[in-house]
Each structure stands twice: as C-alpha cells, then as structure tokens.
Design a protein around this motif. Sequence first.
Motif, mmCIF file in Angstrom:
data_model
loop_
_atom_site.group_PDB
_atom_site.id
_atom_site.type_symbol
_atom_site.label_atom_id
_atom_site.label_comp_id
_atom_site.label_asym_id
_atom_site.label_seq_id
_atom_site.Cartn_x
_atom_site.Cartn_y
_atom_site.Cartn_z
ATOM 1 N N ARG A 122 -7.552 5.626 3.243
ATOM 2 C CA ARG A 122 -7.795 4.464 4.104
ATOM 3 C C ARG A 122 -8.840 3.543 3.481
ATOM 4 N NH1 ARG A 122 -9.244 7.238 8.167
ATOM 5 N NH2 ARG A 122 -7.231 7.411 9.208
ATOM 6 N N ALA A 123 -9.942 4.125 3.046
ATOM 7 C CA ALA A 123 -11.051 3.318 2.506
ATOM 8 C C ALA A 123 -10.625 2.551 1.263
ATOM 9 C CB ALA A 123 -12.243 4.225 2.201
ATOM 10 N N GLU A 124 -9.946 3.236 0.343
ATOM 11 C CA GLU A 124 -9.573 2.574 -0.914
ATOM 12 C C GLU A 124 -8.493 1.520 -0.672
ATOM 13 O OE1 GLU A 124 -10.893 2.624 -3.832
ATOM 14 O OE2 GLU A 124 -9.345 1.498 -4.905
ATOM 15 N N ILE A 125 -7.505 1.845 0.160
ATOM 16 C CA ILE A 125 -6.415 0.888 0.410
ATOM 17 C C ILE A 125 -6.971 -0.385 1.057
ATOM 18 C CG2 ILE A 125 -4.355 0.508 1.834
ATOM 19 C CD1 ILE A 125 -3.641 3.491 1.178
ATOM 20 N N LEU A 126 -7.873 -0.231 2.021
ATOM 21 C CA LEU A 126 -8.467 -1.402 2.683
ATOM 22 C C LEU A 126 -9.349 -2.193 1.725
ATOM 23 C CD1 LEU A 126 -9.431 0.114 6.170
ATOM 24 C CD2 LEU A 126 -7.585 -1.518 5.673
ATOM 25 N N ALA A 127 -10.050 -1.476 0.849
ATOM 26 C CA ALA A 127 -10.998 -2.152 -0.057
ATOM 27 C C ALA A 127 -10.303 -3.146 -0.979
ATOM 28 C CB ALA A 127 -11.756 -1.110 -0.877
ATOM 29 N N GLN A 128 -9.030 -2.912 -1.278
ATOM 30 C CA GLN A 128 -8.352 -3.787 -2.250
ATOM 31 C C GLN A 128 -7.595 -4.947 -1.607
ATOM 32 O OE1 GLN A 128 -9.736 -3.300 -4.798
ATOM 33 N NE2 GLN A 128 -10.353 -1.157 -4.557
ATOM 34 N N LEU A 129 -7.628 -5.053 -0.271
ATOM 35 C CA LEU A 129 -6.911 -6.152 0.392
ATOM 36 C C LEU A 129 -7.350 -7.543 -0.065
ATOM 37 C CD1 LEU A 129 -6.721 -4.742 4.028
ATOM 38 C CD2 LEU A 129 -4.785 -5.158 2.484
ATOM 39 N N PRO A 130 -8.647 -7.772 -0.316
ATOM 40 C CA PRO A 130 -9.057 -9.130 -0.686
ATOM 41 C C PRO A 130 -8.432 -9.641 -1.989
ATOM 42 C CG PRO A 130 -10.957 -7.842 0.014
ATOM 43 C CD PRO A 130 -9.809 -6.886 -0.109
ATOM 44 N N LEU A 131 -7.926 -8.717 -2.831
ATOM 45 C CA LEU A 131 -7.302 -9.136 -4.099
ATOM 46 C C LEU A 131 -5.928 -9.755 -3.883
ATOM 47 C CD1 LEU A 131 -7.636 -6.283 -6.768
ATOM 48 C CD2 LEU A 131 -8.110 -8.727 -7.081
ATOM 49 N N ALA A 132 -5.309 -9.456 -2.727
ATOM 50 C CA ALA A 132 -3.891 -9.765 -2.547
ATOM 51 C C ALA A 132 -3.660 -11.065 -1.785
ATOM 52 C CB ALA A 132 -3.211 -8.619 -1.807
ATOM 53 N N ASP A 133 -2.626 -11.803 -2.188
ATOM 54 C CA ASP A 133 -2.150 -12.950 -1.409
ATOM 55 C C ASP A 133 -1.177 -12.493 -0.336
ATOM 56 O OD1 ASP A 133 -3.363 -15.147 -3.006
ATOM 57 O OD2 ASP A 133 -2.083 -14.306 -4.580
ATOM 58 N N LEU A 134 -0.373 -11.484 -0.685
ATOM 59 C CA LEU A 134 0.688 -10.988 0.201
ATOM 60 C C LEU A 134 0.519 -9.492 0.356
ATOM 61 C CD1 LEU A 134 2.683 -13.167 -1.518
ATOM 62 C CD2 LEU A 134 4.356 -11.651 -0.599
ATOM 63 N N VAL A 135 0.630 -8.994 1.584
ATOM 64 C CA VAL A 135 0.575 -7.547 1.804
ATOM 65 C C VAL A 135 1.767 -7.139 2.659
ATOM 66 C CG1 VAL A 135 -0.740 -5.639 2.796
ATOM 67 C CG2 VAL A 135 -1.943 -7.514 1.664
ATOM 68 N N LYS A 136 2.500 -6.115 2.190
ATOM 69 C CA LYS A 136 3.628 -5.583 2.951
ATOM 70 C C LYS A 136 3.237 -4.211 3.487
ATOM 71 C CE LYS A 136 7.386 -2.669 2.609
ATOM 72 N NZ LYS A 136 7.198 -1.247 2.305
ATOM 73 N N VAL A 137 3.397 -4.053 4.797
ATOM 74 C CA VAL A 137 3.050 -2.786 5.461
ATOM 75 C C VAL A 137 4.112 -2.452 6.502
ATOM 76 C CG1 VAL A 137 0.520 -2.758 5.230
ATOM 77 C CG2 VAL A 137 1.580 -4.110 7.045
ATOM 78 N N SER A 138 4.130 -1.192 6.922
ATOM 79 C CA SER A 138 4.963 -0.810 8.066
ATOM 80 C C SER A 138 4.046 -0.739 9.296
ATOM 81 C CB SER A 138 5.620 0.544 7.815
ATOM 82 O OG SER A 138 4.621 1.542 7.703
ATOM 83 N N GLU A 139 4.646 -0.641 10.476
ATOM 84 C CA GLU A 139 3.836 -0.515 11.699
ATOM 85 C C GLU A 139 2.988 0.760 11.656
ATOM 86 O OE1 GLU A 139 7.380 -1.114 14.251
ATOM 87 O OE2 GLU A 139 6.126 -2.560 15.330
ATOM 88 N N GLU A 140 3.584 1.841 11.118
ATOM 89 C CA GLU A 140 2.836 3.111 11.017
ATOM 90 C C GLU A 140 1.636 2.961 10.088
ATOM 91 O OE1 GLU A 140 6.266 2.942 10.157
ATOM 92 O OE2 GLU A 140 6.695 3.244 12.280
ATOM 93 N N ALA A 148 -7.280 11.738 3.984
ATOM 94 C CA ALA A 148 -6.818 10.528 4.676
ATOM 95 C C ALA A 148 -7.906 9.461 4.680
ATOM 96 C CB ALA A 148 -6.405 10.872 6.109
ATOM 97 N N ASP A 149 -9.158 9.881 4.834
ATOM 98 C CA ASP A 149 -10.268 8.913 4.843
ATOM 99 C C ASP A 149 -10.392 8.199 3.497
ATOM 100 O OD1 ASP A 149 -10.901 9.409 7.446
ATOM 101 O OD2 ASP A 149 -12.560 10.786 7.007
ATOM 102 N N ALA A 150 -10.216 8.954 2.411
ATOM 103 C CA ALA A 150 -10.302 8.356 1.073
ATOM 104 C C ALA A 150 -9.182 7.337 0.883
ATOM 105 C CB ALA A 150 -10.221 9.440 0.002
ATOM 106 N N PRO A 188 0.809 -1.225 0.000
ATOM 107 C CA PRO A 188 0.000 0.000 0.000
ATOM 108 C C PRO A 188 0.845 1.279 0.000
ATOM 109 C CG PRO A 188 -0.893 -1.565 1.562
ATOM 110 C CD PRO A 188 0.425 -2.128 1.097
ATOM 111 N N ASN A 189 2.039 1.268 0.631
ATOM 112 C CA ASN A 189 2.952 2.407 0.494
ATOM 113 C C ASN A 189 2.201 3.738 0.562
ATOM 114 O OD1 ASN A 189 5.550 3.344 0.065
ATOM 115 N ND2 ASN A 189 5.865 1.970 -1.673
ATOM 116 N N VAL A 190 1.601 4.006 1.697
ATOM 117 C CA VAL A 190 0.705 5.161 1.845
ATOM 118 C C VAL A 190 1.450 6.473 1.588
ATOM 119 C CG1 VAL A 190 -0.852 6.379 3.401
ATOM 120 C CG2 VAL A 190 -0.646 3.887 3.554
ATOM 121 N N ARG A 191 0.996 7.234 0.618
ATOM 122 C CA ARG A 191 1.550 8.562 0.309
ATOM 123 C C ARG A 191 0.397 9.557 0.411
ATOM 124 N NH1 ARG A 191 5.399 6.451 1.390
ATOM 125 N NH2 ARG A 191 7.204 5.836 0.164
#
Length: 318
Positions: free
Chosen positions: A178-196, A174-176, A164-167
């Motif tokens: 968050r909503a879009e980034i979360l909405a696409q999680l089901p497409l992914a097998d692997l997700v890389k994120v930072s603690e932040e 910020a709400d837009a 997701p590499n939030v920029r």
Amino acid sequence: KTCIVCLGELLIDFVPEVNGQALADVTGFQRAAGGAPANVAAAVAKLGGDARFIGKIGRDPFGDFLVRTLNEVGVHTAVVQTDEAKTGLAFVSLRADGERDFLFFRDPAADMLLRADEVQAQWLEDAAVYHFGSVSLITEPCRTATLDAARRARDFGALVSYDPNVRLALWPSADAARAEILAQLPLADLVKVSEEEIEFLLGVDATTGAQQLLQRGPKVIIITLGPEGCRVVTARQDVVIPGTPVAAVDTTGAGDSFVGGMLYQLVALGATPANIVDALAEAGAAEQVFAFANRVGAITTTRRGAIPALPTLAEVQG
Ligand code: ATP
C-alpha cells in the motif's frame, strides 16, 4: 511521437492444463508469456501500434522464448539478458473454490535485477507514453530503474501511465504494498485501478477514492468494472463507459489488454500531459478511447491465455 514504452517484469506463467485443482495436485502445466507490462506492450503491437518493452531476462531458453513471443506480435524489445539470474517463473492454479494458488521462482528472477544505468536514453526519448506497474517496485534495483525511467520519459514529454495491478503474494506485507504503490502516484498522469484496488489502497469507495487519487497528482483515473466496462474520472468529467457484452471464458490479461487499447487510442488522440484532461472532455473523445479499450478487454476474455487472446484492430472494429 507514437511509441508506447512499457517497462517491467517479463516472466513465464505455468498454468495447469486443467483447472479446478490445488497447485499440489496439478500434474501438467503449459507455459505462457507473462508479466503485466509485457502484456500491455503486446496488446498495443497486436492492434498495430508502436510498442517497446524494456526489461531483463535470463540468458536461458525461457528468456529466448519470451523475446520471440513479444517479437512475433510486433513488440520492439529492449531487453537486457543476464547470467546473474534466471528468467522468472510463476506457477498458478485456479482451485475448485475459485481461489488461486501461486508459487513463484524469483529468488531473485532476472527481471528484478534491471538497473537504471541499463535503461538507454534512446529507449525513452521517443516515448509518447511510458507505462509501468507495481511488481517492478517491490525490490531494488528494478524499483529505482522503473522510477528513474518514468522521470526521464516524463522529461522527454511522455504521458506517464501507471497500473498498480496489486499482486499481494509478491510483497513482504500488505502495508508495504500500500505504502509503495501510493508513494508513486505523483509520477503518473493516468492511473488504472479496479474498485477492489481502491478499497485496498485507500479504504474508501470508488467515488471518494477517485477524488482522493486525483488529489495525489494523476490527471485521469480509470476504474475498471469488469463486464460493466469502466469509469473515467478527471477534474472535468466523471463518466461510465459501458462494457461490451461477451461470453467470457478466461479473464487472464483483460486488464492489460484494456490498458493497451486505451494507450493506443490516447496516442491516436494526440494526448499529452498538458492536454489530456481537455482532450478527453471534447465531445465523443472519452467514448472513442474507452469504448475501444472495453472492446479490446472484452475480446481478450473470449479466448484463453493473455497474449494469444489479444485482438487485432480489425477484430476490435468489426
Ligand atoms: P486484471 O486483469 O488484473 O484482473 P482488471 O481488474 O482491471 O485487471 P477487469 O476489470 O476484469 O480487469 O477487466 C478489464 C476490462 O476488460 C474491463 O474494464 C472491461 O472493459 C473488459 N472486461 C473484463 N471482463 C469482461 C467481461 N466478462 N465482459 C466484457 N468485458 C470485460
């Protein structure tokens, strides 16, 4: 299949010749190839892996420079050139107080205009891995192009990787984001994120967040920990793989090169959507993949820039 296919933004970062100034005060800039998915493709190719980058650039000298830069490290480019918009530019400075100033020229930039019908089936059908980020999810038509290509690659059997590499500076709110980034999680097998990013996306700590992310569909959550390495969470394991101590001088591109190293090793391991959780639970497998990725990320921090800092396989193994 061996090809690691990355789709998304490819742009020029203008970085100050000297750090420590606000953008309004910088007098000299250096051009650098940028765009997280392009950096990931470059990291894979520099290691000797089979990498393809899909994206859109302007029919202009900066677009030519970007394609040349990717080709020079061995990335196969599947890039559409357009007259509709120019190659995107981002001016970035690191102020004395440690904050970053950004100024984007994307009104629109060519990468934002990639359309689903421009992404050819032959660019996806040999994909072992399809990797995407969130910058190409911000506006249409590249949002639909990114998601449509993910579905097509998945249907061809590819492992789908999402950073997701939030920029936040690029999103309307910020709400837009968050909503879009979360909405696409089901497409992914692997997700890389930072603690932040976990904190931003879910408002919880990394342990709770990793479990919540798994419940949304991905099979493997990778949490990067900077110098501490990374943490890998699946239904079968939750392990921290310690980082490689180095004298870091510039962390630009560390996350992207880490992802490149991880995907390179996952292909070597023969990971597929069906077997990845069990494959990583085999004795030594997670260490093989993620200690390698940590080394790739660590070496990248010891040199300036993103693509110029990427290590070869010999450097990672040496
Ligand atoms: P971004 O590049 O967008 O900030 P990120 O937050 O995922 O991405 P980091 O956690 O800083 O990036 O770095 C990614 C990986 O690179 C880490 O998991 C680690 O393996 C390696 N790394 C980063 N910084 C260091 C460091 N100072 N020393 C050793 N390894 C590092």
